[in-house]
Write an enzyme that holds these catalytic residues in place. Sequence first.
Site, PDB file in Angstrom:
ATOM      1  N   ASP A   1      -0.211  -1.478   6.242  1.00 13.72           N
ATOM      2  CA  ASP A   1       0.258  -1.930   5.675  1.00 13.72           C
ATOM      3  C   ASP A   1      -0.328  -1.732   3.730  1.00 13.72           C
ATOM      4  OD1 ASP A   1      -2.197  -4.238   6.126  1.00 13.72           O
ATOM      5  OD2 ASP A   1      -0.287  -5.771   6.151  1.00 13.72           O
TER       6      ASP A   1
ATOM      7  N   VAL B   1      -5.353  -1.437  10.543  1.00 11.11           N
ATOM      8  CA  VAL B   1      -5.187  -2.827   9.822  1.00 11.11           C
ATOM      9  C   VAL B   1      -3.857  -3.295   8.949  1.00 11.11           C
ATOM     10  CG1 VAL B   1      -7.518  -1.764   9.268  1.00 11.11           C
ATOM     11  CG2 VAL B   1      -5.857  -0.848   7.474  1.00 11.11           C
TER      12      VAL B   1
ATOM     13  N   ASP C   1      -6.232  -3.709   2.539  1.00  8.10           N
ATOM     14  CA  ASP C   1      -6.539  -2.052   3.382  1.00  8.10           C
ATOM     15  C   ASP C   1      -6.859  -1.416   2.405  1.00  8.10           C
ATOM     16  OD1 ASP C   1      -3.778  -2.794   5.408  1.00  8.10           O
ATOM     17  OD2 ASP C   1      -3.964  -4.289   3.733  1.00  8.10           O
TER      18      ASP C   1
END
Length: 322
Positions: free
Chosen positions: A11, A128, A16
């Site tokens: 996302d 993730v 990330d």
Amino acid sequence: MAKKLLLVDADCGVDDAQALMMALAAPQVQVLGVTCCFGNAPIENVCRNTLRVLRVCNRTEIPVFRGAASSLVGTRASLPIDHFGTDGLGDAPDETDSGTECVQKEHAVSALIRIVCEHEGQVSLVAVGPLTNLALAVRMDPTFPQKLKDLYIMGGNMEGKGNRTVCGEFNFVMDPEAAHVVLNEFSCPMYIATWDFTCRNKLPWEFFDEWVSQDGDKAAFMKRITSKCRAYSRATSRKDVLFGAGFVSYDSYAMAAAIDSSVMSRNIECSVSVELRGELTRGMMILDPSHTLNKKHKAFLTKEWDMNKFTQLLKAALEQSC
């Protein structure tokens, strides 16, 4: 030696971005694509952020796929999402933003299924963000999990403490039903770096300061996107009260394990699930060491960590050459 094949489902908030940059810098892996899911920001921002990271790393050949824009049942925690800024990357201006024209037309879920089928038994999937795309993939193709080499997840919690709700970790709380589907229906080897584990293995702020002060565009980019993030504030916060002050690159723990499994110095094997109905516990990961759930499939939960190997992977992520 053949490279490890990775698919990344993210996302694309700041952590990330750190994890993706780690994968792009690792010479032993090949990133086949990035599938995007809502979470730290709306799906269009997530796609834009992913493209931005790839541009910084000069890896624009890697395909990006737009995925789920909301949870399976359309509900989410009511708290505002401002951990990494309103856009997910610290609200740092992007002067080179070219929009999302480079995002692939193929939907992320279809891409997951197709790419894994093309490389059956060879792909490590690193998740993730909220697990919505993965849950949709197993609904579209029930054999999808069997075709994966393994699955690495950053999410859930082991100690009953949450960072999104009282008892729930962000990625699982954003789509508890999806997390429930994945933890109960994916039969491939599954490795989970929980939120509380990552916090127990934090790095000193001195490391972070040195890390983002390296020469080069990537370190400068990381410094920009973290400079105003509440998550990187030195001020006392609820996180600091629970776990002490320090730098935690949450998603990088799952990514590091996928890149080099020896970074996990000890795992426990345990049945896991997700609570869906509790007023205070919805989205909390459930551990079942006594086998009360009578599940055949178990997950590997990371308990101990090689911090030296981890810091080397983090340092390499921001070095000038990807």
